[in-house]
Design a protein around this motif. Structure first.
Motif, PDB file in Angstrom:
ATOM      1  N   GLN A 196     -28.926  14.261   3.359  1.00  0.00           N
ATOM      2  CA  GLN A 196     -29.562  13.187   4.118  1.00  0.00           C
ATOM      3  C   GLN A 196     -30.964  13.567   4.578  1.00  0.00           C
ATOM      4  O   GLN A 196     -31.758  12.692   4.925  1.00  0.00           O
ATOM      5  N   LEU A 197     -31.270  14.862   4.590  1.00  0.00           N
ATOM      6  CA  LEU A 197     -32.586  15.328   5.032  1.00  0.00           C
ATOM      7  C   LEU A 197     -33.547  15.581   3.873  1.00  0.00           C
ATOM      8  O   LEU A 197     -34.766  15.463   4.029  1.00  0.00           O
ATOM      9  N   SER A 198     -33.018  15.942   2.712  1.00  0.00           N
ATOM     10  CA  SER A 198     -33.874  16.381   1.600  1.00  0.00           C
ATOM     11  C   SER A 198     -34.708  15.237   1.035  1.00  0.00           C
ATOM     12  O   SER A 198     -34.172  14.194   0.660  1.00  0.00           O
ATOM     13  N   PRO A 199     -36.033  15.408   0.925  1.00  0.00           N
ATOM     14  CA  PRO A 199     -36.876  14.380   0.308  1.00  0.00           C
ATOM     15  C   PRO A 199     -36.775  14.362  -1.213  1.00  0.00           C
ATOM     16  O   PRO A 199     -37.377  13.501  -1.859  1.00  0.00           O
ATOM     17  N   VAL A 200     -36.025  15.310  -1.792  1.00  0.00           N
ATOM     18  CA  VAL A 200     -35.831  15.314  -3.244  1.00  0.00           C
ATOM     19  C   VAL A 200     -34.936  14.134  -3.625  1.00  0.00           C
ATOM     20  O   VAL A 200     -33.836  13.978  -3.084  1.00  0.00           O
ATOM     21  N   PRO A 201     -35.368  13.269  -4.555  1.00  0.00           N
ATOM     22  CA  PRO A 201     -34.551  12.111  -4.927  1.00  0.00           C
ATOM     23  C   PRO A 201     -33.271  12.528  -5.646  1.00  0.00           C
ATOM     24  O   PRO A 201     -33.301  13.324  -6.575  1.00  0.00           O
ATOM     25  N   ASP A 202     -32.129  11.983  -5.204  1.00  0.00           N
ATOM     26  CA  ASP A 202     -30.854  12.222  -5.902  1.00  0.00           C
ATOM     27  C   ASP A 202     -30.907  11.643  -7.306  1.00  0.00           C
ATOM     28  O   ASP A 202     -30.409  12.226  -8.254  1.00  0.00           O
ATOM     29  N   TRP A 203     -31.470  10.443  -7.415  1.00  0.00           N
ATOM     30  CA  TRP A 203     -31.613   9.776  -8.699  1.00  0.00           C
ATOM     31  C   TRP A 203     -32.766   8.795  -8.583  1.00  0.00           C
ATOM     32  O   TRP A 203     -33.192   8.429  -7.492  1.00  0.00           O
ATOM     33  N   ALA A 204     -33.278   8.361  -9.724  1.00  0.00           N
ATOM     34  CA  ALA A 204     -34.396   7.428  -9.722  1.00  0.00           C
ATOM     35  C   ALA A 204     -34.341   6.558 -10.968  1.00  0.00           C
ATOM     36  O   ALA A 204     -33.938   7.004 -12.037  1.00  0.00           O
ATOM     37  N   THR A 205     -34.715   5.293 -10.793  1.00  0.00           N
ATOM     38  CA  THR A 205     -34.935   4.394 -11.913  1.00  0.00           C
ATOM     39  C   THR A 205     -36.373   3.882 -11.807  1.00  0.00           C
ATOM     40  O   THR A 205     -37.124   4.319 -10.934  1.00  0.00           O
ATOM     41  N   SER A 206     -36.734   2.952 -12.678  1.00  0.00           N
ATOM     42  CA  SER A 206     -38.122   2.484 -12.675  1.00  0.00           C
ATOM     43  C   SER A 206     -38.494   1.767 -11.377  1.00  0.00           C
ATOM     44  O   SER A 206     -39.647   1.775 -10.966  1.00  0.00           O
ATOM     45  N   LEU A 207     -37.512   1.148 -10.692  1.00  0.00           N
ATOM     46  CA  LEU A 207     -37.806   0.405  -9.472  1.00  0.00           C
ATOM     47  C   LEU A 207     -37.142   0.979  -8.230  1.00  0.00           C
ATOM     48  O   LEU A 207     -37.516   0.615  -7.119  1.00  0.00           O
ATOM     49  N   MET A 208     -36.165   1.849  -8.392  1.00  0.00           N
ATOM     50  CA  MET A 208     -35.396   2.303  -7.240  1.00  0.00           C
ATOM     51  C   MET A 208     -35.128   3.798  -7.306  1.00  0.00           C
ATOM     52  O   MET A 208     -34.902   4.348  -8.381  1.00  0.00           O
ATOM     53  N   SER A 209     -35.168   4.436  -6.134  1.00  0.00           N
ATOM     54  CA  SER A 209     -34.787   5.844  -6.041  1.00  0.00           C
ATOM     55  C   SER A 209     -33.975   6.050  -4.771  1.00  0.00           C
ATOM     56  O   SER A 209     -34.003   5.220  -3.853  1.00  0.00           O
ATOM     57  N   SER A 210     -33.242   7.154  -4.714  1.00  0.00           N
ATOM     58  CA  SER A 210     -32.401   7.475  -3.558  1.00  0.00           C
ATOM     59  C   SER A 210     -32.748   8.873  -3.082  1.00  0.00           C
ATOM     60  O   SER A 210     -32.690   9.834  -3.853  1.00  0.00           O
TER      61      SER A 210
ATOM     62  N   TYR B 233     -40.031  -0.933 -18.360  1.00  0.00           N
ATOM     63  CA  TYR B 233     -40.609  -1.644 -17.220  1.00  0.00           C
ATOM     64  C   TYR B 233     -40.919  -0.655 -16.108  1.00  0.00           C
ATOM     65  O   TYR B 233     -40.123   0.236 -15.847  1.00  0.00           O
ATOM     66  N   PRO B 234     -42.053  -0.749 -15.394  1.00  0.00           N
ATOM     67  CA  PRO B 234     -43.100  -1.767 -15.552  1.00  0.00           C
ATOM     68  C   PRO B 234     -44.054  -1.501 -16.722  1.00  0.00           C
ATOM     69  O   PRO B 234     -44.764  -2.406 -17.147  1.00  0.00           O
ATOM     70  N   VAL B 235     -44.065  -0.262 -17.238  1.00  0.00           N
ATOM     71  CA  VAL B 235     -44.852   0.043 -18.442  1.00  0.00           C
ATOM     72  C   VAL B 235     -43.965   0.851 -19.375  1.00  0.00           C
ATOM     73  O   VAL B 235     -42.994   1.498 -18.946  1.00  0.00           O
ATOM     74  N   THR B 236     -44.278   0.849 -20.637  1.00  0.00           N
ATOM     75  CA  THR B 236     -43.496   1.600 -21.612  1.00  0.00           C
ATOM     76  C   THR B 236     -43.959   3.053 -21.627  1.00  0.00           C
ATOM     77  O   THR B 236     -45.133   3.333 -21.851  1.00  0.00           O
ATOM     78  N   LYS B 237     -43.017   3.974 -21.348  1.00  0.00           N
ATOM     79  CA  LYS B 237     -43.339   5.397 -21.412  1.00  0.00           C
ATOM     80  C   LYS B 237     -42.046   6.202 -21.373  1.00  0.00           C
ATOM     81  O   LYS B 237     -40.971   5.688 -21.044  1.00  0.00           O
ATOM     82  N   SER B 238     -42.168   7.483 -21.732  1.00  0.00           N
ATOM     83  CA  SER B 238     -41.046   8.421 -21.675  1.00  0.00           C
ATOM     84  C   SER B 238     -41.434   9.592 -20.795  1.00  0.00           C
ATOM     85  O   SER B 238     -42.587  10.026 -20.789  1.00  0.00           O
TER      86      SER B 238
ATOM     87  N   GLU C 130     -45.153  -0.939  -7.346  1.00  0.00           N
ATOM     88  CA  GLU C 130     -45.092  -2.354  -7.000  1.00  0.00           C
ATOM     89  C   GLU C 130     -43.659  -2.859  -7.125  1.00  0.00           C
ATOM     90  O   GLU C 130     -42.995  -2.645  -8.132  1.00  0.00           O
ATOM     91  N   ASN C 131     -43.179  -3.523  -6.073  1.00  0.00           N
ATOM     92  CA  ASN C 131     -41.808  -4.016  -5.981  1.00  0.00           C
ATOM     93  C   ASN C 131     -40.782  -2.882  -5.978  1.00  0.00           C
ATOM     94  O   ASN C 131     -39.584  -3.117  -6.182  1.00  0.00           O
ATOM     95  N   GLY C 132     -41.233  -1.641  -5.764  1.00  0.00           N
ATOM     96  CA  GLY C 132     -40.324  -0.496  -5.786  1.00  0.00           C
ATOM     97  C   GLY C 132     -39.552  -0.344  -4.482  1.00  0.00           C
ATOM     98  O   GLY C 132     -40.014  -0.731  -3.403  1.00  0.00           O
TER      99      GLY C 132
END
Length: 450
Positions: free
Chosen positions: A245-259, A93-98, A310-312
């Motif tokens: 707290q300053l770095s724009p590099v994401p700590d982790w990410a999923t298909s809908l959410m990142s930190s 989700y939202p599309v199938t890919k690796s 979308e909805n991210g």
């Protein structure tokens, strides 16, 4: 960890030690997305492979002079850390890919402290010191997870370089006049932050802050009785955003959410006022404090819409305009029995949060004010079964906490431990189980932006 103490003479000591930490780890993570319209479940599994190392080196030199409480201390500290985190993601989700994600983080820290203490005979106590710190960080995020948004390719790969130079000096003076005591202090800090980051291949950003701040403090006490004391305190404090707290590099990410961090984050300033009372009776004591805090540019964890998905959602850090808080704290140190000692403490806080934020429905800015109450409580118990064996019990409750975007739900935990002491107290074995009911986890219910 390895080190040594060298007592050069009866007034001079040198301590040197190092910590060396190396770790590798692999594991599986699954992000589950449920479509509440048709109740279809999508699995987005990933596998991570991490390699980390932390090394730090410390030197402490202390020189005592010819009278008590008269010394000078030099502390020097250097730390370096490297981390690599590679993730292979399979998405339904939202599309199938690796795709893959690769994070490399390199950090170096230097800290040097010089502290001087002098207790003047029949007078006050002087404390003064200097501190220098230098922090550098290079944080890189590489991924082949390209997306097309409005006919434009989005490349989430990011490169962040950051450095902080910090110089501070402080002076404290404390003295007691009969039943009245005081300590006055002033600290000055000069900080320079420099940062450069590159994202989406050709977009650039910068951090460039250079500021000098003064932080006064004043602590007064009055002995009402031999075992009762009133206190009146004021202090100005600062919480600077850390590299994460300053770095724009994401700590982790999923298909809908990142930190990820926020390079535009500002420092948080707090003016704190307290009135307290301490009463001792035998081996027991009770203390109570009433406080009022004025916080400017309060740093908070927040949730933003992801414009590219979308909805991210992006978990981020922002500054609220102002947060005023008042409340009280209670603490009990009790020894009900020879074999049982306990510490019970808690606080209640009322927060008034003010922010100028975007209304996600209209797109316009609006002033928002939230009134919220929060209760926290802690208990530590120690039970001595005999001279060699003791048991420990710990309980903590963190109550609900409302913010502009929703409400954090309550959390609680309980820990149990045991200690066995032998060889006339020169050695001990201990064991502990933390959060035995697995209840200490965060739950956030949001109403804004969703």
């Amino acid at each position: 960890k390895i080190g040594f103490d060298w007592f050069i003479d009866d007034k001079t000591a040198l301590t040197v030690y190092t910590n060396q930490w190396f770790g590798k780890g692999t594991g599986d993570i699954n992000s589950i997305v449920t479509n509440t319209v048709n109740n279809k479940i999508y699995n987005n599994p990933s596998r991570f492979d991490g390699d980390w190392q932390n090394q730090d080196y410390s030197l402490n030199f202390k020189r005592d002079f010819n009278k008590p409480d008269h010394n000078i201390i030099l502390d020097a500290f250097y730390a370096t850390s490297k981390g690599s985190d590679i993730r292979n993601m399979d998405q339904e989700y939202p599309v199938t890919k690796s795709y893959y994600e690769n994070r490399d983080d390199n950090t170096d820290n230097i800290r040097i402290n010089l502290d001087y203490t002098n207790q003047i005979k029949d007078g006050g106590k002087i404390e003064a010191g200097l501190q220098f710190r230098k922090e550098t960080n290079n944080n890189i995020f590489i991924t082949d997870n390209r997306r097309i948004v409005n006919a434009i390719e989005i490349n989430p790969s990011t490169d962040f370089d950051f450095s902080r130079n910090f110089l501070s000096a402080y002076l404290n003076y404390g003295q007691k006049f009969g039943k009245f005591g005081m300590q006055l202090g002033l600290r000055g800090e000069q900080v320079e932050d420099k940062g450069d980051y590159l994202y989406n291949v050709d977009k650039k950003g910068q951090i460039d802050n250079n500021k000098f701040d003064l932080f006064p403090s004043a602590f007064f006490t009055y002995d009402v009785t031999e075992k009762g004391q009133i206190s009146l305190n004021y202090s100005r404090r600062i919480d600077r955003p850390g590299i994460g707290q300053l770095s724009p590099v994401p700590d982790w990410a999923t298909s809908l959410m990142s930190s990820q961090g926020n390079p535009d984050l500002k420092s948080e300033y707090t003016n704190n006022f307290e009135v307290g009372y301490l009463q001792r009776f035998g081996k027991n004591s009770i203390s109570a404090n009433v406080f009022y805090r004025i916080v400017k540019d309060d740093i908070v964890r927040t949730i933003l819409k992801n414009p590219d998905i979308e909805n991210g959602i992006i978990q981020n850090f922002v500054n609220y305009d102002d947060t005023n808080a008042y409340g009280f704290e209670l603490s009990f140190n009790l020894v009900p029995k020879k074999w049982w000692s306990t510490n019970i403490s808690g606080d209640w806080t009322h927060n008034v949060i003010v922010d100028n934020e975007v209304d996600f429905k209209t797109g316009e800015f609006r002033n928002v004010e939230i009134n919220a109450n929060r209760l926290t409580a802690r208990m530590n118990n120690t039970f001595k079964l005999n001279k060699s064996i003791s048991l420990q019990h710990f309980f903590m409750l963190v109550g609900k906490n409302k913010n502009i975007q929703g409400e954090m739900q309550e959390m609680w935990r309980m820990d149990l431990g045991a200690r066995y002491t032998f060889m006339d107290g020169k050695a001990s074995l201990s064991a502990r189980v933390s959060d035995i009911f697995r209840t200490f986890y965060g739950r956030l219910e949001t109403t804004n932006p969703y």
